[in-house]
Design a protein around this motif. Structure first.
Motif, PDB file in Angstrom:
ATOM      1  N   ARG A   8       0.807  -1.222   0.000  1.00  0.00           N
ATOM      2  CA  ARG A   8       0.000   0.000   0.000  1.00  0.00           C
ATOM      3  C   ARG A   8       0.843   1.275   0.000  1.00  0.00           C
ATOM      4  O   ARG A   8       0.414   2.287  -0.562  1.00  0.00           O
ATOM      5  N   PHE A  10       3.089   1.914  -1.902  1.00  0.00           N
ATOM      6  CA  PHE A  10       3.412   2.183  -3.298  1.00  0.00           C
ATOM      7  C   PHE A  10       2.183   2.583  -4.105  1.00  0.00           C
ATOM      8  O   PHE A  10       2.213   2.570  -5.334  1.00  0.00           O
ATOM      9  N   GLU A  11       1.104   2.943  -3.429  1.00  0.00           N
ATOM     10  CA  GLU A  11      -0.027   3.508  -4.134  1.00  0.00           C
ATOM     11  C   GLU A  11       0.290   4.954  -4.504  1.00  0.00           C
ATOM     12  O   GLU A  11       1.234   5.544  -3.977  1.00  0.00           O
ATOM     13  N   PRO A  12      -0.483   5.557  -5.432  1.00  0.00           N
ATOM     14  CA  PRO A  12      -0.216   6.953  -5.809  1.00  0.00           C
ATOM     15  C   PRO A  12      -0.218   7.865  -4.587  1.00  0.00           C
ATOM     16  O   PRO A  12      -0.916   7.626  -3.607  1.00  0.00           O
ATOM     17  N   GLY A  13       0.576   8.924  -4.657  1.00  0.00           N
ATOM     18  CA  GLY A  13       0.706   9.824  -3.518  1.00  0.00           C
ATOM     19  C   GLY A  13       1.658   9.283  -2.483  1.00  0.00           C
ATOM     20  O   GLY A  13       1.437   9.421  -1.284  1.00  0.00           O
ATOM     21  N   ARG A  14       2.741   8.667  -2.930  1.00  0.00           N
ATOM     22  CA  ARG A  14       3.698   8.019  -2.048  1.00  0.00           C
ATOM     23  C   ARG A  14       4.251   8.991  -1.019  1.00  0.00           C
ATOM     24  O   ARG A  14       4.608  10.120  -1.341  1.00  0.00           O
ATOM     25  N   THR A  15       4.343   8.524   0.225  1.00  0.00           N
ATOM     26  CA  THR A  15       4.875   9.356   1.308  1.00  0.00           C
ATOM     27  C   THR A  15       6.139   8.707   1.873  1.00  0.00           C
ATOM     28  O   THR A  15       6.833   7.968   1.187  1.00  0.00           O
ATOM     29  N   GLU A  22      11.351   2.044  -1.065  1.00  0.00           N
ATOM     30  CA  GLU A  22      12.106   2.210  -2.313  1.00  0.00           C
ATOM     31  C   GLU A  22      13.594   1.995  -2.072  1.00  0.00           C
ATOM     32  O   GLU A  22      14.270   1.276  -2.819  1.00  0.00           O
ATOM     33  N   ARG A  43      -5.304  -2.170  -3.994  1.00  0.00           N
ATOM     34  CA  ARG A  43      -5.445  -1.157  -5.034  1.00  0.00           C
ATOM     35  C   ARG A  43      -4.223  -1.189  -5.940  1.00  0.00           C
ATOM     36  O   ARG A  43      -3.213  -1.814  -5.599  1.00  0.00           O
ATOM     37  N   HIS A  46       2.089   1.238  -7.885  1.00  0.00           N
ATOM     38  CA  HIS A  46       2.970   1.948  -8.805  1.00  0.00           C
ATOM     39  C   HIS A  46       4.394   1.849  -8.269  1.00  0.00           C
ATOM     40  O   HIS A  46       4.781   2.588  -7.358  1.00  0.00           O
ATOM     41  N   GLU A  52      11.231  -1.607 -10.981  1.00  0.00           N
ATOM     42  CA  GLU A  52      10.532  -2.149 -12.145  1.00  0.00           C
ATOM     43  C   GLU A  52      11.239  -3.402 -12.640  1.00  0.00           C
ATOM     44  O   GLU A  52      12.453  -3.427 -12.823  1.00  0.00           O
ATOM     45  N   THR A 191       4.768  15.512   4.238  1.00  0.00           N
ATOM     46  CA  THR A 191       3.342  15.738   4.104  1.00  0.00           C
ATOM     47  C   THR A 191       2.900  16.820   5.085  1.00  0.00           C
ATOM     48  O   THR A 191       3.298  16.811   6.247  1.00  0.00           O
TER      49      THR A 191
END
Length: 242
Positions: A8, A10-15, A22, A43, A46, A52, A191
């Motif tokens: 989770r 790695f969902e958009p809006g990574r914090t 990473e 979900r 990304h 990758e 954030t």
């Protein structure tokens, strides 16, 4: 070894936790190339560029609330993926299923300072932490302070807990010789939400500028969180607004 993990972050809006993973997984895949990582999430995931092709991402988005997914569907997904281990990246592990689990606990602020968090964050963490301490084979904390907080609340965590400090990713080399700014500045990166105490930072900077107008400016860089309505307007109305 096949390591399934809660993807989770790695969902958009990574914090911050996404950045932590990473760096961690980027080095893991280099140091332990024989291991395979499996990203599980309710979900779409990304992956950052450095992961990758190095992480398996089974297509399984189903839109369930994250905590419900973790405690009901994730154990089955991990077993179906042939995982030898489940990594609870957000401090909580599935309480069902037979796959051994480890977790990283970043902090206990949802419990110690609940006003700093949304109800969603509190409900997805606090009720499950004690059971995670019982279930997990090992628990990683990112600081000695977090370990002390965890053991003080859950003494049985002492035998399982290891401190592994956060590392850092070297900054990429910049093209050309021009600096990012011709003037020094104070940078806040994170954030924008209550637990970052950014409002107090602004107040502190304003008090300095009242006495030292030439003191470096403040740059706030980060996504909008929750709990600070009107913050942008407050900045615009500051007596020191640029």
């Amino acid at each position: 070894m096949r390591i399934a993990f809660d993807a989770r972050p790695f969902e958009p809006g990574r914090t911050g936790v996404g950045r932590y993973l990473e760096g961690l997984f980027g080095q893991w895949t280099v140091l332990f190339p024989e291991d395979r990582l499996v990203a599980l999430s309710p979900r779409p995931v990304h992956l950052p560029g450095n992961l990758e092709g190095r992480v398996d991402v089974p297509f399984s988005p189903m839109g369930l609330p994250g905590t419900l997914w973790l405690q009901t569907v994730a154990p089955r997904q991990a077993a179906n993926a042939g995982a030898d281990l489940f990594f609870g990246t957000l401090g909580i592990v599935p309480l069902l299923g037979g796959v051994p689990a480890v977790a990283t606990v970043h902090d206990l602020t949802p419990i110690l300072f609940p006003a700093w968090h949304s109800a969603k964050n509190r409900l997805g963490f606090a009720p499950f932490l004690g059971a995670t301490v019982r279930k997990a084979r090992r628990i990683v904390t990112v600081s000695d302070a977090t370990r002390r907080d965890l053991v003080a609340r859950y003494p049985r965590a002492a035998a399982k807990c290891r401190v592994v400090h956060n590392g850092f990713t070297p900054l990429p080399e910049l093209e050309g010789d021009a600096p990012l700014s011709s003037q020094p500045y104070v940078l806040f990166l994170g954030t924008v939400e209550p637990r970052k105490n950014v409002e107090r930072l602004v107040e502190a900077m304003e008090s300095i500028w009242d006495r030292r107008p030439a003191f470096p400016r403040l740059v706030i860089a980060g996504g909008d969180g929750w709990g600070l309505p009107g913050f942008a307007q407050r900045l615009a109305a500051s007596r020191h607004a640029a």
